[in-house]
Scaffold this motif. Structure first.
Motif, PDB file in Angstrom:
ATOM      1  N   VAL A  15       0.835  -1.200   0.000  1.00  0.00           N
ATOM      2  CA  VAL A  15       0.000   0.000   0.000  1.00  0.00           C
ATOM      3  C   VAL A  15       0.872   1.253   0.000  1.00  0.00           C
ATOM      4  N   VAL A  16       1.890   1.263   0.838  1.00  0.00           N
ATOM      5  CA  VAL A  16       2.803   2.413   0.914  1.00  0.00           C
ATOM      6  C   VAL A  16       3.510   2.598  -0.426  1.00  0.00           C
ATOM      7  N   ARG A  17       3.968   1.505  -1.017  1.00  0.00           N
ATOM      8  CA  ARG A  17       4.663   1.578  -2.305  1.00  0.00           C
ATOM      9  C   ARG A  17       3.709   2.056  -3.414  1.00  0.00           C
ATOM     10  N   ASP A  18       2.470   1.568  -3.406  1.00  0.00           N
ATOM     11  CA  ASP A  18       1.487   1.982  -4.411  1.00  0.00           C
ATOM     12  C   ASP A  18       1.249   3.484  -4.379  1.00  0.00           C
ATOM     13  N   GLY A  41       3.053   5.906  -2.224  1.00  0.00           N
ATOM     14  CA  GLY A  41       4.226   6.740  -1.957  1.00  0.00           C
ATOM     15  C   GLY A  41       5.388   6.503  -2.887  1.00  0.00           C
ATOM     16  N   GLY A  42       5.358   5.382  -3.604  1.00  0.00           N
ATOM     17  CA  GLY A  42       6.476   5.034  -4.461  1.00  0.00           C
ATOM     18  C   GLY A  42       7.561   4.311  -3.687  1.00  0.00           C
ATOM     19  N   PRO A  43       8.626   3.946  -4.378  1.00  0.00           N
ATOM     20  CA  PRO A  43       9.710   3.235  -3.697  1.00  0.00           C
ATOM     21  C   PRO A  43      10.531   4.181  -2.820  1.00  0.00           C
ATOM     22  N   GLY A  44      11.080   3.629  -1.752  1.00  0.00           N
ATOM     23  CA  GLY A  44      12.007   4.383  -0.913  1.00  0.00           C
ATOM     24  C   GLY A  44      11.404   5.114   0.267  1.00  0.00           C
ATOM     25  N   VAL A  45      10.093   4.968   0.501  1.00  0.00           N
ATOM     26  CA  VAL A  45       9.474   5.608   1.673  1.00  0.00           C
ATOM     27  C   VAL A  45       9.855   4.804   2.917  1.00  0.00           C
ATOM     28  N   THR A  94       8.661   1.870  20.768  1.00  0.00           N
ATOM     29  CA  THR A  94      10.062   1.552  20.517  1.00  0.00           C
ATOM     30  C   THR A  94      10.199   0.990  19.116  1.00  0.00           C
ATOM     31  N   ILE A  95      10.878   1.712  18.248  1.00  0.00           N
ATOM     32  CA  ILE A  95      11.020   1.300  16.858  1.00  0.00           C
ATOM     33  C   ILE A  95      12.073   0.214  16.764  1.00  0.00           C
ATOM     34  N   ALA A  96      11.688  -0.912  16.121  1.00  0.00           N
ATOM     35  CA  ALA A  96      12.586  -2.052  15.998  1.00  0.00           C
ATOM     36  C   ALA A  96      13.250  -2.115  14.628  1.00  0.00           C
ATOM     37  N   THR A  97      12.487  -1.803  13.573  1.00  0.00           N
ATOM     38  CA  THR A  97      13.028  -1.910  12.225  1.00  0.00           C
ATOM     39  C   THR A  97      12.562  -0.757  11.357  1.00  0.00           C
ATOM     40  N   THR A  98      13.319  -0.493  10.326  1.00  0.00           N
ATOM     41  CA  THR A  98      12.933   0.446   9.295  1.00  0.00           C
ATOM     42  C   THR A  98      13.078  -0.255   7.960  1.00  0.00           C
ATOM     43  N   THR A  99      12.016  -0.224   7.182  1.00  0.00           N
ATOM     44  CA  THR A  99      11.974  -0.856   5.874  1.00  0.00           C
ATOM     45  C   THR A  99      11.667   0.218   4.845  1.00  0.00           C
ATOM     46  N   LEU A 100      12.306   0.163   3.692  1.00  0.00           N
ATOM     47  CA  LEU A 100      11.985   1.092   2.620  1.00  0.00           C
ATOM     48  C   LEU A 100      10.962   0.427   1.703  1.00  0.00           C
ATOM     49  N   SER A 101       9.946   1.214   1.337  1.00  0.00           N
ATOM     50  CA  SER A 101       8.893   0.659   0.479  1.00  0.00           C
ATOM     51  C   SER A 101       9.429   0.323  -0.895  1.00  0.00           C
TER      52      SER A 101
END
Length: 116
Positions: A90-93, A95-99, A109-116
């Motif tokens: 959904v984010v990629r659709d 926001g595009g790639p790299g969000v 507490t943030i555990a991970t960060t993923t790029l769309s």
């Protein structure tokens, strides 16, 4: 691909606060917040009804789209510490790639960060 969480910017930390407050207020499985390309923020919780089920990220993106937003700068999702493949799609659709999509536990507490 998920990476260990890096230091969040002040703007992304605000998204954590919004997602955490929304999740706590509703008691939902997840809370999420997004910032669009214009700097507007949207926060939502998971919706689970007999006739409707939408993830917190899905609700946030739907709110942004229906408000005329043209894309996303960042996403935070809090709950079990992960982000689903469906939410990343959904984010990629929209926001595009790299969000950056920051995933964390209910306390924020943030555990991970993923790029769309």
């Amino acid at each position: 691909m998920s990476e260990p969480a890096a230091e969040l910017s002040a703007e992304d930390s605000k998204l954590v606060t919004l997602a955490r407050a929304t999740r706590a207020r509703t008691g939902a499985a997840q809370g999420a917040a997004v910032r669009d390309r214009d700097g507007r923020t949207y926060a939502a919780a998971t919706v689970t009804l007999p006739s409707l089920a939408v993830s917190a990220v899905g609700v946030c993106v739907a709110m942004a789209v229906s408000s005329g937003s043209t894309g996303l700068d960042a996403v935070v999702v809090l709950g079990d510490g992960s982000v689903s493949d469906a939410d990343l799609a959904v984010v990629r659709d929209f926001g595009g790639p790299g969000v950056p999509v920051h995933a964390g536990d209910a306390r924020g507490t943030i555990a991970t960060t993923t790029l769309s």
